[in-house]
Design an enzyme around this catalytic site. Structure first.
Site, PDB file in Angstrom:
ATOM      1  N   TRP A  94       0.809  -1.225   0.000  1.00  0.00           N
ATOM      2  CA  TRP A  94       0.000   0.000   0.000  1.00  0.00           C
ATOM      3  C   TRP A  94       0.842   1.274   0.000  1.00  0.00           C
ATOM      4  CZ3 TRP A  94      -4.948   1.834  -0.137  1.00  0.00           C
ATOM      5  CH2 TRP A  94      -5.140   3.142   0.348  1.00  0.00           C
TER       6      TRP A  94
ATOM      7  N   ASN B 121       0.058   5.774   0.020  1.00  0.00           N
ATOM      8  CA  ASN B 121      -0.802   6.951  -0.195  1.00  0.00           C
ATOM      9  C   ASN B 121       0.049   8.209  -0.316  1.00  0.00           C
ATOM     10  OD1 ASN B 121      -1.267   6.059   2.794  1.00  0.00           O
ATOM     11  ND2 ASN B 121      -1.902   8.160   2.932  1.00  0.00           N
ATOM     12  N   ASP B 122      -0.166   9.232   0.477  1.00  0.00           N
ATOM     13  CA  ASP B 122       0.438  10.560   0.232  1.00  0.00           C
ATOM     14  C   ASP B 122       1.939  10.565  -0.101  1.00  0.00           C
ATOM     15  OD1 ASP B 122      -1.923  10.846   1.626  1.00  0.00           O
ATOM     16  OD2 ASP B 122      -1.088  12.131   3.187  1.00  0.00           O
TER      17      ASP B 122
ATOM     18  N   PHE C 167       3.313   9.362  10.005  1.00  0.00           N
ATOM     19  CA  PHE C 167       2.361   9.944   9.052  1.00  0.00           C
ATOM     20  C   PHE C 167       3.065  10.991   8.184  1.00  0.00           C
ATOM     21  CE2 PHE C 167      -2.181   9.140  10.942  1.00  0.00           C
ATOM     22  CZ  PHE C 167      -1.943   7.774  10.913  1.00  0.00           C
TER      23      PHE C 167
ATOM     24  N   GLU D 207      -6.543  18.404   5.223  1.00  0.00           N
ATOM     25  CA  GLU D 207      -5.273  17.695   5.345  1.00  0.00           C
ATOM     26  C   GLU D 207      -4.227  18.323   4.426  1.00  0.00           C
ATOM     27  OE1 GLU D 207      -6.574  13.251   6.639  1.00  0.00           O
ATOM     28  OE2 GLU D 207      -6.771  13.582   4.500  1.00  0.00           O
TER      29      GLU D 207
END
Ligand code: FRU
Length: 494
Positions: free
Chosen positions: A19, A21-22, A78, A205
């Site tokens: 996986w 994401n950003d 994060f 965000e």
């Protein structure tokens, strides 16, 4: 793409497995672009959030590097950003061996140093060009009292007039951007809040405050980029922006839309469903900000049926401002953002084999033939539609069309292969773009499972994922309700 990985893109960054994401910590150093990103080293779903790492010299071809920072028992890593501390303001490197300094969000899984579930900003540094990272002893470097909830996504830039670093972060569920300053990247003082304007949506965000050049002038203007989820223009995740003034303390948006305005009245970075959490590359050469975004949407990203990987980055874009609007909503010449494929990838992508067609289409459709059957192509299209025509190009069931009467550009993915994995996989996305001298120019980056449709004259872009059925390689132009003239150049990417 291979038989077992039919949807693997050719010209976009994907993890070889698991996986993503950003984008995080995008930085350019000595001829190399570094992309770090939200990554799960242990699986193909969101979780164990860590920073993956890839490098590139052209922003198209990527080399996988070892995971940079891995989730631990006590914290997940994060989103955040990286700067090369050339002046050694942090003291973590030296002037001869500058440190890369990362500011990232610690998402705590334990009750120390902050209560479980808190989020705060932490620092880490690398003395070997991003390969290995050490966490700063004094973490976290910024938290909120009495409760540091949903407080994340630090983006750091150097503020030249004040000779200090500026950090934007967000309290996601309060819809507040918090701005801080520091002389050394480690001690941060609060400057101001930005809130109360634009689309609110569910969460705010990935904020970023940056200067963008105004076309045709030597000026630069301040822009705030902000991802919102859900509540984007195409449903689910989306990105808005504000233009304004930053005096070193406060960002004041000019002519910002009010929170209760209709969605179309806010300013959007992209009008498709799959462009989110984008942030610019620190130190990128060329004088224009280069924006790199996740090609995904939280509405269905976790259900995308790709394996053994999930997640891809969009093609990097150059940002400029021009007087006008990126849609035909008349807002009196307010500066609008123009996105174009960034110069470096544009050069790489347009070196492929090219095919040309000049066509006069009547009602109906015409196949484009073999030359346009490649899975990955860069297409430059010029379309001249009659006043009543709805005309466009169809690629493997994906329809890109322009309705002349309403001036609406549409990307329709509803007949383009697999879509039943989520009922939130929205069928089509639109933006209004005016014709210029009766013509519409489009630059289309088609990859194995994505399309990015740039309307260069208005600066608008629609980014959408789709999952075509192979071996469908059909390509045609069509016009309904009136005639249309097309001129096309296609360049094969693979
Ligand atoms: C945005 C985001 C960030 C967060 C990260 C977690 O997509 O939710 O706000 O830091 O993803 O993976």
């Amino acid at each position: 793409p291979s038989a077992s990985e039919p949807w693997r893109p050719a010209a976009h960054l994907t993890p070889s497995k698991n996986w993503m994401n950003d984008p995080n910590g995008l930085v350019y150093e000595d001829g190399t672009y570094h992309a770090f990103y939200q990554y799960n080293p242990k699986g193909n779903d969101w979780g164990n959030m860590s920073w993956g790492h890839s490098t590139s010299t052209d922003l198209v071809h990527w080399v996988k590097e070892p995971v940079a920072m891995e989730a631990t028992e006590t914290e997940e890593i994060f989103s955040g950003s990286i700067v090369v501390d050339t002046g050694n303001t942090s003291g973590l490197g030296s002037k001869d061996q500058p440190a890369m300094v990362a500011l990232y969000t610690s998402a705590y899984k334990d009750n120390a140093p902050l209560p479980k579930g808190s989020q705060a900003q932490s620092a880490a540094y690398s003395l070997d060009h991003g390969r290995t990272w050490k966490k700063y002893q004094g973490n976290p470097v910024v938290d909120l009292q009495p409760s540091s909830q949903n407080f994340r996504d630090p983006k750091v830039t150097w503020y030249e007039p004040g000779q200090y670093w500026v950090m934007t972060t967000v309290v996601a569920d309060d819809h507040v951007v918090k701005i801080y300053k520091s002389k050394d990247l480690l001690h941060w003082d609060f400057l101001s809040d930005f809130s109360g304007v634009g689309a609110q949506g569910g969460l705010w965000e990935m904020p970023e405050l940056l200067e963008v050049p105004v076309e045709g002038t030597n000026e630069r203007r301040w822009v705030m980029l902000l991802s919102i989820n859900p509540g984007g223009i195409a449903g689910g995740s989306g990105m808005q922006y504000f233009t304004g003034e930053f005096d070193g303390v406060t960002f004041r948006a000019e002519g910002a839309s009010s929170p209760d305005a209709p969605l179309e009245d806010h300013q959007w970075v992209d009008y498709g469903a799959d462009f989110y959490a984008a942030t610019t590359i620190s130190g990128a050469p060329g004088g224009k900000p280069v924006l790199f975004g996740w090609m995904g949407n939280w509405d269905y990203a976790q259900k995308m049926p790709t394996t053994p990987w999930r997640g891809a980055m969009a093609i990097p874009r150059e940002l400029t401002l021009y007087a006008g609007s990126s849609s035909s909503n008349d807002d009196g010449g307010k500066p609008a953002l123009r996105s174009s494929i960034a110069a470096v990838p544009a050069g790489v992508l347009s070196s492929g084999a090219s095919a040309e067609r000049q066509l006069i289409g009547a009602d109906g459709s015409k196949p484009l033939g073999e030359d346009f059957s490649s899975r990955s192509q860069l297409l430059d299209v010029e379309l001249t539609p009659d006043g009543d025509a709805e005309a466009g190009i169809e690629l493997r069931g994906l329809k890109i069309s322009y309705q002349a009467q309403s001036g609406t550009l549409t990307v329709d993915r509803s007949a383009a292969g697999t879509s039943n994995f989520s009922d939130k996989f929205s069928p089509y996305h639109q933006v209004r773009v005016p014709l210029v001298d009766g013509k519409l120019k489009l630059r289309i980056l088609l990859d194995t499972s994505s399309v990015e449709v740039f309307a260069p004259e208005s600066g608008a872009v629609i980014t959408d994922l789709f999952l075509p059925d192979w071996p469908n390689t059909d390509a045609s132009v069509f016009s309904e309700g009136g005639k249309a003239e097309f001129s096309l150049t296609g360049r094969k990417l693979s």
